[in-house]
Structure formats: structure tokens, C-alpha cells
Design a protein around this motif. Structure first.
Motif, short mmCIF file in Angstrom:
data_model
loop_
_atom_site.label_atom_id
_atom_site.label_comp_id
_atom_site.label_asym_id
_atom_site.label_seq_id
_atom_site.Cartn_x
_atom_site.Cartn_y
_atom_site.Cartn_z
N ALA A 201 0.82 -1.22 0.00
CA ALA A 201 0.00 0.00 0.00
C ALA A 201 0.85 1.27 0.00
CB ALA A 201 -0.94 -0.01 1.21
N LEU A 202 1.95 1.26 0.72
CA LEU A 202 2.82 2.44 0.74
C LEU A 202 3.36 2.76 -0.65
CD1 LEU A 202 4.71 1.79 4.07
CD2 LEU A 202 3.55 3.93 3.52
N VAL A 228 1.19 -0.83 10.04
CA VAL A 228 0.62 -1.39 8.82
C VAL A 228 -0.35 -2.51 9.15
CG1 VAL A 228 2.67 -0.81 7.46
CG2 VAL A 228 2.50 -3.06 8.55
N ARG A 229 -1.20 -2.83 8.19
CA ARG A 229 -2.08 -3.99 8.29
C ARG A 229 -1.76 -4.93 7.14
NH1 ARG A 229 -6.71 -1.95 7.06
NH2 ARG A 229 -7.36 -3.21 5.26
N GLN A 230 -1.74 -6.21 7.41
CA GLN A 230 -1.43 -7.20 6.39
C GLN A 230 -2.59 -8.17 6.25
OE1 GLN A 230 1.45 -7.46 9.21
NE2 GLN A 230 3.23 -7.54 7.85
N ASP A 239 2.16 -4.77 3.00
CA ASP A 239 1.18 -3.94 3.70
C ASP A 239 -0.01 -3.70 2.79
OD1 ASP A 239 3.29 -2.56 2.21
OD2 ASP A 239 2.21 -0.71 2.69
N VAL A 240 -1.21 -3.89 3.31
CA VAL A 240 -2.42 -3.57 2.54
C VAL A 240 -3.02 -2.25 3.03
CG1 VAL A 240 -2.87 -5.99 2.06
CG2 VAL A 240 -3.98 -4.91 4.01
N ALA A 241 -2.55 -1.79 4.19
CA ALA A 241 -2.97 -0.50 4.72
C ALA A 241 -1.88 0.03 5.64
CB ALA A 241 -4.29 -0.62 5.49
N TYR A 242 -1.84 1.33 5.82
CA TYR A 242 -0.80 1.93 6.66
C TYR A 242 -1.29 3.23 7.27
CZ TYR A 242 -0.22 5.01 2.66
OH TYR A 242 -0.46 5.90 1.65
N THR A 243 -0.68 3.60 8.38
CA THR A 243 -0.86 4.91 9.01
C THR A 243 0.50 5.39 9.44
OG1 THR A 243 -3.09 4.37 9.77
CG2 THR A 243 -1.96 6.18 10.88
N GLY A 244 0.92 6.54 8.92
CA GLY A 244 2.25 7.05 9.22
C GLY A 244 2.20 8.44 9.84
N SER A 245 3.23 8.77 10.61
CA SER A 245 3.35 10.11 11.19
C SER A 245 4.74 10.66 10.89
CB SER A 245 3.11 10.07 12.71
OG SER A 245 3.97 9.15 13.34
N TRP A 246 4.81 11.97 10.71
CA TRP A 246 6.02 12.61 10.18
C TRP A 246 6.30 13.92 10.90
CZ3 TRP A 246 8.19 9.61 6.35
CH2 TRP A 246 7.35 8.64 5.79
N ARG A 247 7.58 14.32 10.88
CA ARG A 247 7.98 15.61 11.42
C ARG A 247 8.73 16.37 10.32
NH1 ARG A 247 10.36 14.04 15.71
NH2 ARG A 247 8.62 14.42 17.13
N PHE A 248 8.48 17.69 10.25
CA PHE A 248 9.07 18.53 9.20
C PHE A 248 9.95 19.62 9.81
CE2 PHE A 248 5.85 16.27 6.96
CZ PHE A 248 6.33 16.20 5.65
N PRO A 249 10.83 20.23 8.99
CA PRO A 249 11.83 21.17 9.51
C PRO A 249 11.27 22.35 10.30
CG PRO A 249 12.44 20.51 7.30
CD PRO A 249 11.08 19.93 7.55
N ASN A 250 10.07 22.81 10.00
CA ASN A 250 9.51 23.96 10.72
C ASN A 250 8.85 23.56 12.04
OD1 ASN A 250 7.13 22.74 9.87
ND2 ASN A 250 6.15 24.66 9.26
N GLY A 251 8.99 22.27 12.42
CA GLY A 251 8.36 21.78 13.64
C GLY A 251 6.97 21.23 13.42
N GLY A 252 6.45 21.38 12.20
CA GLY A 252 5.13 20.87 11.89
C GLY A 252 5.12 19.36 11.79
N ALA A 411 8.07 0.88 10.02
CA ALA A 411 7.06 -0.16 10.20
C ALA A 411 7.67 -1.53 10.47
CB ALA A 411 6.16 -0.23 8.97
N GLY A 412 8.99 -1.63 10.31
CA GLY A 412 9.65 -2.92 10.53
C GLY A 412 9.51 -3.88 9.37
N LEU A 413 9.19 -3.35 8.18
CA LEU A 413 9.07 -4.18 6.99
C LEU A 413 10.29 -3.98 6.10
CD1 LEU A 413 5.32 -3.80 5.94
CD2 LEU A 413 6.38 -5.61 7.27
N PRO A 414 10.67 -5.00 5.32
CA PRO A 414 11.82 -4.84 4.43
C PRO A 414 11.49 -3.92 3.27
CG PRO A 414 10.74 -6.95 4.03
CD PRO A 414 10.08 -6.36 5.24
N LEU A 415 12.51 -3.20 2.79
CA LEU A 415 12.33 -2.39 1.59
C LEU A 415 12.05 -3.31 0.42
CD1 LEU A 415 15.21 0.22 1.97
CD2 LEU A 415 12.94 0.21 3.02
N ARG A 416 11.34 -2.80 -0.57
CA ARG A 416 11.10 -3.61 -1.77
C ARG A 416 12.44 -3.93 -2.42
NH1 ARG A 416 6.27 -4.52 0.33
NH2 ARG A 416 7.76 -4.19 2.04
N PRO A 417 12.59 -5.12 -3.03
CA PRO A 417 13.92 -5.57 -3.48
C PRO A 417 14.53 -4.71 -4.57
CG PRO A 417 12.19 -7.02 -4.29
CD PRO A 417 11.54 -6.12 -3.32
N THR A 418 15.85 -4.56 -4.51
CA THR A 418 16.60 -3.79 -5.50
C THR A 418 16.91 -4.66 -6.71
OG1 THR A 418 17.61 -2.44 -3.78
CG2 THR A 418 18.70 -2.45 -5.93
#
Length: 424
Positions: A201-202, A228-230, A239-252, A411-418
């Protein structure tokens, strides 16, 4: 309501007559399709018909019969039996690559090596390593190098451009983005859920992260969390679904949510991809002893396909605060709220003095910019509405791939293969 129905009639059923095609070889950009994908008609074939300098010349698929049936249905003159055979066709100037994610890297590089311009479906690569190898390839360094564009089509539409103009990026406090797909639309054995092909999903709903980057106008400093949900009993790497949280340079902060298997009733409650941006309070008026502050919230409903339907809701909350002589503040003296809804189906409605039609889809705006770059390289004049300044450059695409990697890592998941493919 009449305008909405009329606009969607043009989009979905009765396209106006296409303009006459150019006849000079130098004026024409001939496309080849790598794959008979379901997205190709809306993403390239229809907008190509609307551009006087674009012809969809050929299609190739792993199954030649499938390619032939596709060509017959959409009036494509040439069928090739393999992707490489299409790339070897000297009549083709550019390729559109809507292949599974895990094949983007290899076939984009093969296309560039063949001297073809590349319109590449998102996500451009399986991970940031592939993205760096692709977008920093020596094949793109020696002019006149082929043009490579990752197809974040939503960025090119008027509604998105108006939405961004309503934001004050330095004072953004929080932004949330959500995009969901009903489970009935994607079977559980779909390629979107195959790890080797860059599934997840990501990857598929990568729009949500790109929207956050556009809202803040910069890259996140950290992925602070990702769950994530599998599928029960399915590939644990997907992952078939995900919820992520992020921080940006302005503190947002930012929040992303995507789901490729949402229940139908839940989807119907909130069917549109949506982004909501909340700003910090800012002073808009004052004389030293009193200050009027505004807290702005801007919400764009349907940031992906604005021509079909969209709405930009602006809510400004005002407060008047009295300041004491010692610098402290008294309680709020007055509060009020101002609400407004905006729409932009044309460039002029977005504040850009260029002609466009209300029924033009995001993909047409994107193709116009792509063809503008090719024609500029050829030393030709613009014949569409390209050259408006919107683009997705190499470092932009690399940064987007890094953001996806950050989420998978958190999320503790492996990156998609190179891919092991490298140009000779």
C-alpha cells in the motif's frame, strides 16, 4: 449541478472532437506503450488524442495476443511482441511505462539507453537505491539527453495549484492525508500485493506522502511512526494498509493513511482522497495593545482527480487578544469564524493566465508539460499549454523514494527488493 454533469459527460462519455494531428516528423512525438495496462487509456491514450503533436504509435506486452487486442480496441497501429522489440523501433520517440512497480527501474533504464523519452508511472522505483541509480544515470547527463518524468499527474491540475497558493508553508502546524480503495476493487491476488514486484500500500498509494512533501514544500526530517495492516495468513512483507506520522523542519507534523482493502461501507462514508492542513495562529492586525490572530485550516477534497469533482474548504478562525503593558495577554476578547469554498477547474480559476477547459483531466496537463519539454529540446514552439512551471525533477523523485523507505523501515518491513539489472 448542471456544470458537474456536463463536465463529467465530456470526461467519461463524449470527448469533444480532437484537434488535427501534425504531419511533420519533427512536430510529432510518437509514443510506445510498454504493457497493455488498464491505466493506459486514461493516463495516455485519451490525453494523446487531445494533443495535436502526440500519436500513440505502438504497444507491446508479454502476451502478443493481449497487445493485439488492446491495439485493435484503441486504434494503435503497431504491435510488438516484446518490450525490447518496441524499444528497438526507430519510429518511437517516447515510451509510457505502466508496468508493475518492480519492473519500472529496469525498463526505464532500457528505454533511456534506447534514446527514448520516458513517462514513468509512480512509484518510479522499488526503493531509494534504485531511484538514485535511475535519476542520476549517466544516460541523463549528456545533452540532448532523454527526458524522464515520474507521473505524479495530480500535481499538474489547477485545483492542486490553487490549493497550494492558499497555504502559508512556514506556519503550517499539521497536515493529514488520506486515500483509500474499496476491497472489491482489488482482488487479493493482485500484483499490488506481490513483494518481488514492488507491491504494498505504501508503494501504490504513494500519493499520500508526496502530498505531504508538496504541502510543506520540503522533505520530512523523520518518520516518527508507521503501523501497517497485512492480509491474515498472507505475505508478512506486504502492507495492505498503513498509518504514518512525520515531522518537518519547521516543527510541523504530518499524518498519512492509505488502505487498499477498505470495506465498501467505510469507503462510501468518505470516498475521496483528502488533505487537510492546519496553520499556527498568525497576527493579521493590531496596534500594540490589541492583536487580531488568524488560524487557517484548508481542506482539499479529491486531490487526485479534480476535474471529476473537488472542493477546497477554507476556514479562518479569528481571535482578538488584549496585551497588557507587562507583555502578558488577557483572555480572548472576541472570536469569529469565516468560511469559504473554492474550486479551480481551469488554469485561470487557479490564477494562471492560460487557456484550459473544465473537462481536462490531470493526465492532459501532465502530458502537455512532458511534450513541452520534448519540443523545447527540439527547438520548436509550444502548441499546447505546457511551460507553466510544474515539473517533477530527478531529486524530487529520489526524495519521494526515500520517504517511502523511511516508512517501511519504521514499520519494521523490508524495503522492496533492488533490481540486479544494470545497463551494459
Amino acid at each position: 449541478m448542471f456544470e458537474l454533469l456536463q463536465r463529467n459527460w465530456h470526461i467519461l462519455i463524449s470527448q469533444p472532437a480532437p484537434p488535427p494531428k501534425a504531419t511533420s516528423d519533427n512536430d510529432v512525438v510518437r509514443f510506445g506503450l510498454l504493457g497493455a495496462a488498464k491505466i493506459a487509456p486514461i493516463a495516455l491514450i485519451t490525453p494523446a488524442r487531445q494533443h495535436p503533436n502526440v500519436i500513440v504509435h505502438a504497444v507491446a506486452a508479454r502476451d502478443r495476443g493481449k497487445a493485439a487486442a488492446f491495439a485493435k480496441k484503441y486504434g494503435i497501429g503497431v504491435v510488438h511482441g516484446s518490450y525490447q522489440e518496441l524499444l528497438d523501433d526507430p519510429a518511437i520517440d517516447a515510451v509510457y511505462i505502466p508496468l508493475p512497480n518492480g519492473l519500472h527501474f529496469e525498463w526505464a533504464l532500457r528505454s533511456l539507453a534506447a534514446g527514448k523519452h520516458v513517462l514513468l508511472e509512480k512509484p518510479s522505483a522499488n526503493n531509494a537505491v534504485e531511484a538514485e541509480l535511475l535519476f542520476r544515470s549517466p544516460l541523463l547527463l549528456s545533452p540532448p539527453a532523454p527526458i524522464l518524468l515520474e507521473a505524479f499527474h495530480y500535481r499538474f491540475q489547477p485545483s492542486w495549484r490553487l490549493f497550494l497558493a492558499l497555504l502559508d508553508q512556514p506556519t503550517i502546524q499539521h497536515a493529514s492525508v488520506t486515500m483509500t480503495v474499496p476491497a472489491l476493487a482489488i482482488p487479493k491476488d493482485d500484483i499490488r500485493f506481490e513483494f518481488a514486484l514492488g507491491g504494498g500500500a505504501l508503494m501504490d498509494l504513494t500519493y499520500t506522502m508526496d502530498v505531504l512533501r508538496g504541502v510543506y514544500g520540503c522533505e520530512p526530517t523523520e518518520c516518527t511512526g508507521c503501523t501497517v495492516r497485512q492480509f491474515p495468513g498472507g505475505d508478512e512483507r506486504i502492507d495492505v494498509a498503513y498509518t504514518g506520522s512525520w515531522r518537518f523542519p519547521n516543527g510541523g507534523t504530518g499524518a498519512t493513511h492509505g488502505d487498499l482493502q477498505l470495506g465498501l461501507l467505510e469507503t462510501l462514508k468518505d470516498p475521496w482522497p483528502t488533505v487537510t492542513v492546519v496553520h499556527r495562529p498568525v497576527a493579521v492586525d493590531g496596534d500594540g495593545s490589541e492583536e487580531t490572530r488568524r488560524t487557517r485550516t484548508v481542506k482539499l477534497v479529491n486531490f487526485v482527480w479534480g476535474a471529476i469533482y473537488h472542493r477546497i474548504d477554507i476556514q479562518d478562525e479569528f481571535t482578538i487578544v488584549h496585551k497588557r503593558g507587562d507583555g502578558t495577554e488577557e483572555v480572548v476578547k472576541k472570536r469569529w469564524t469565516k468560511k469559504e469554498t473554492r474550486k479551480a477547474h481551469t488554469l485561470r480559476e487557479a490564477g494562471i493566465d492560460r487557456h484550459s477547459e473544465k473537462y481536462w483531466m490531470t493526465y492532459k496537463y501532465q502530458l502537455d508539460e512532458f511534450i513541452y519539454r520534448i519540443r523545447t529540446q527540439r527547438g520548436l514552439e509550444e502548441t499546447g499549454i505546457g511551460g507553466t512551471g510544474v515539473w517533477v525533477d530527478a531529486e524530487d523523485s529520489i526524495a519521494q523514494a526515500r520517504m517511502i523507505d523511511m516508512a517501511y523501515t519504521k514499520a519494521g518491513l523490508p524495503l522492496r527488493p533492488t533490481s540486479t539489472y544494470r545497463p551494459v
